[in-house]
Scaffold this motif. Sequence first.
Motif, PDB file in Angstrom:
ATOM      1  N   ASN A 188      14.720  71.095  51.630  1.00  0.00           N
ATOM      2  CA  ASN A 188      16.141  71.315  51.809  1.00  0.00           C
ATOM      3  C   ASN A 188      16.706  71.694  50.440  1.00  0.00           C
ATOM      4  O   ASN A 188      16.374  71.076  49.428  1.00  0.00           O
ATOM      5  CB  ASN A 188      16.779  70.028  52.335  1.00  0.00           C
ATOM      6  CG  ASN A 188      18.241  70.178  52.644  1.00  0.00           C
ATOM      7  OD1 ASN A 188      18.983  70.809  51.908  1.00  0.00           O
ATOM      8  ND2 ASN A 188      18.654  69.580  53.738  1.00  0.00           N
ATOM      9  N   LYS A 221      19.380  71.147  48.846  1.00  0.00           N
ATOM     10  CA  LYS A 221      20.038  70.136  48.014  1.00  0.00           C
ATOM     11  C   LYS A 221      19.039  69.249  47.272  1.00  0.00           C
ATOM     12  O   LYS A 221      19.391  68.581  46.310  1.00  0.00           O
ATOM     13  CB  LYS A 221      21.025  69.298  48.818  1.00  0.00           C
ATOM     14  CG  LYS A 221      20.425  68.378  49.845  1.00  0.00           C
ATOM     15  CD  LYS A 221      21.536  67.625  50.574  1.00  0.00           C
ATOM     16  CE  LYS A 221      20.968  66.739  51.645  1.00  0.00           C
ATOM     17  NZ  LYS A 221      22.012  66.033  52.383  1.00  0.00           N
ATOM     18  N   PHE A 222      17.766  69.248  47.701  1.00  0.00           N
ATOM     19  CA  PHE A 222      16.742  68.448  47.031  1.00  0.00           C
ATOM     20  C   PHE A 222      15.849  69.281  46.113  1.00  0.00           C
ATOM     21  O   PHE A 222      14.912  68.758  45.523  1.00  0.00           O
ATOM     22  CB  PHE A 222      15.868  67.721  48.057  1.00  0.00           C
ATOM     23  CG  PHE A 222      16.644  66.812  48.957  1.00  0.00           C
ATOM     24  CD1 PHE A 222      17.308  65.714  48.448  1.00  0.00           C
ATOM     25  CD2 PHE A 222      16.721  67.061  50.309  1.00  0.00           C
ATOM     26  CE1 PHE A 222      18.025  64.870  49.274  1.00  0.00           C
ATOM     27  CE2 PHE A 222      17.439  66.225  51.147  1.00  0.00           C
ATOM     28  CZ  PHE A 222      18.099  65.130  50.625  1.00  0.00           C
ATOM     29  N   SER A 236      12.581  57.910  46.988  1.00  0.00           N
ATOM     30  CA  SER A 236      13.639  57.513  47.918  1.00  0.00           C
ATOM     31  C   SER A 236      14.946  57.243  47.180  1.00  0.00           C
ATOM     32  O   SER A 236      16.027  57.601  47.664  1.00  0.00           O
ATOM     33  CB  SER A 236      13.222  56.297  48.740  1.00  0.00           C
ATOM     34  OG  SER A 236      12.950  55.198  47.910  1.00  0.00           O
ATOM     35  N   VAL A 261      16.436  60.623  46.257  1.00  0.00           N
ATOM     36  CA  VAL A 261      17.009  61.267  47.439  1.00  0.00           C
ATOM     37  C   VAL A 261      18.359  60.634  47.770  1.00  0.00           C
ATOM     38  O   VAL A 261      19.331  61.338  48.070  1.00  0.00           O
ATOM     39  CB  VAL A 261      16.036  61.183  48.640  1.00  0.00           C
ATOM     40  CG1 VAL A 261      16.714  61.567  49.939  1.00  0.00           C
ATOM     41  CG2 VAL A 261      14.815  62.065  48.380  1.00  0.00           C
ATOM     42  N   LYS A 262      18.448  59.309  47.706  1.00  0.00           N
ATOM     43  CA  LYS A 262      19.718  58.622  47.987  1.00  0.00           C
ATOM     44  C   LYS A 262      20.792  59.048  46.989  1.00  0.00           C
ATOM     45  O   LYS A 262      21.943  59.264  47.367  1.00  0.00           O
ATOM     46  CB  LYS A 262      19.529  57.120  47.949  1.00  0.00           C
ATOM     47  CG  LYS A 262      18.826  56.569  49.165  1.00  0.00           C
ATOM     48  CD  LYS A 262      18.628  55.068  49.056  1.00  0.00           C
ATOM     49  CE  LYS A 262      17.792  54.548  50.211  1.00  0.00           C
ATOM     50  NZ  LYS A 262      17.504  53.112  50.087  1.00  0.00           N
ATOM     51  N   ILE A 288      20.978  61.875  45.381  1.00  0.00           N
ATOM     52  CA  ILE A 288      21.366  63.258  45.688  1.00  0.00           C
ATOM     53  C   ILE A 288      22.314  63.285  46.875  1.00  0.00           C
ATOM     54  O   ILE A 288      23.337  63.980  46.862  1.00  0.00           O
ATOM     55  CB  ILE A 288      20.114  64.123  45.962  1.00  0.00           C
ATOM     56  CG1 ILE A 288      19.301  64.295  44.681  1.00  0.00           C
ATOM     57  CG2 ILE A 288      20.503  65.479  46.537  1.00  0.00           C
ATOM     58  CD1 ILE A 288      17.915  64.865  44.888  1.00  0.00           C
ATOM     59  N   GLU A 289      21.989  62.516  47.914  1.00  0.00           N
ATOM     60  CA  GLU A 289      22.854  62.477  49.092  1.00  0.00           C
ATOM     61  C   GLU A 289      24.225  61.899  48.768  1.00  0.00           C
ATOM     62  O   GLU A 289      25.251  62.401  49.229  1.00  0.00           O
ATOM     63  CB  GLU A 289      22.178  61.680  50.209  1.00  0.00           C
ATOM     64  CG  GLU A 289      20.997  62.410  50.816  1.00  0.00           C
ATOM     65  CD  GLU A 289      20.241  61.599  51.850  1.00  0.00           C
ATOM     66  OE1 GLU A 289      20.332  60.342  51.825  1.00  0.00           O
ATOM     67  OE2 GLU A 289      19.550  62.218  52.667  1.00  0.00           O
ATOM     68  N   GLU A 290      24.262  60.847  47.953  1.00  0.00           N
ATOM     69  CA  GLU A 290      25.541  60.263  47.556  1.00  0.00           C
ATOM     70  C   GLU A 290      26.360  61.243  46.725  1.00  0.00           C
ATOM     71  O   GLU A 290      27.580  61.344  46.891  1.00  0.00           O
ATOM     72  CB  GLU A 290      25.312  58.969  46.790  1.00  0.00           C
ATOM     73  CG  GLU A 290      24.824  57.827  47.655  1.00  0.00           C
ATOM     74  CD  GLU A 290      24.405  56.597  46.855  1.00  0.00           C
ATOM     75  OE1 GLU A 290      24.553  56.601  45.610  1.00  0.00           O
ATOM     76  OE2 GLU A 290      23.919  55.639  47.474  1.00  0.00           O
ATOM     77  N   ALA A 320      26.201  64.504  46.909  1.00  0.00           N
ATOM     78  CA  ALA A 320      26.677  65.550  47.823  1.00  0.00           C
ATOM     79  C   ALA A 320      27.890  65.070  48.608  1.00  0.00           C
ATOM     80  O   ALA A 320      28.855  65.828  48.807  1.00  0.00           O
ATOM     81  CB  ALA A 320      25.555  65.975  48.761  1.00  0.00           C
ATOM     82  N   LYS A 321      27.869  63.822  49.056  1.00  0.00           N
ATOM     83  CA  LYS A 321      29.013  63.263  49.785  1.00  0.00           C
ATOM     84  C   LYS A 321      30.245  63.204  48.886  1.00  0.00           C
ATOM     85  O   LYS A 321      31.352  63.557  49.290  1.00  0.00           O
ATOM     86  CB  LYS A 321      28.690  61.858  50.294  1.00  0.00           C
ATOM     87  CG  LYS A 321      27.770  61.835  51.472  1.00  0.00           C
ATOM     88  CD  LYS A 321      27.486  60.399  51.890  1.00  0.00           C
ATOM     89  CE  LYS A 321      26.410  60.321  52.955  1.00  0.00           C
ATOM     90  NZ  LYS A 321      26.079  58.930  53.304  1.00  0.00           N
TER      91      LYS A 321
END
Length: 112
Positions: free
Chosen positions: A68, A70-71, A91, A94-95, A97-99, A101-102
Amino acid sequence: MKEVNKNILRAASVITKSLLTLYKVAQEGKHSVVAQEVGVLNGALALLGNANFRNNLSRRFVMKRELNQKFSHLCIEKVPMTQFLFGDDVSRSVKQIEESAKLKSTITAKET
């Protein structure tokens, strides 16, 4: 490429074991030839380490296309490699990166 890494690591292990033995012999007495060979083998070991690192970077580059978007920054050279290709705690990365992005989507203005 993963199989190439296995061969590089096996060769590095053999050289390391030989180096340890030769180093002990060189420390025991006047074996200047052995000491020179230790230096040569250390150079070969450094080259194998660099080849392993470059091969792992190539593996990341190939995998980057499948990830993906974003990763994708996990595949850059600055992300440390440990015994795992993407570091010890993927992990957690990844968390984060997701945070991020939010947070970015919350802060940035929405297009109209």
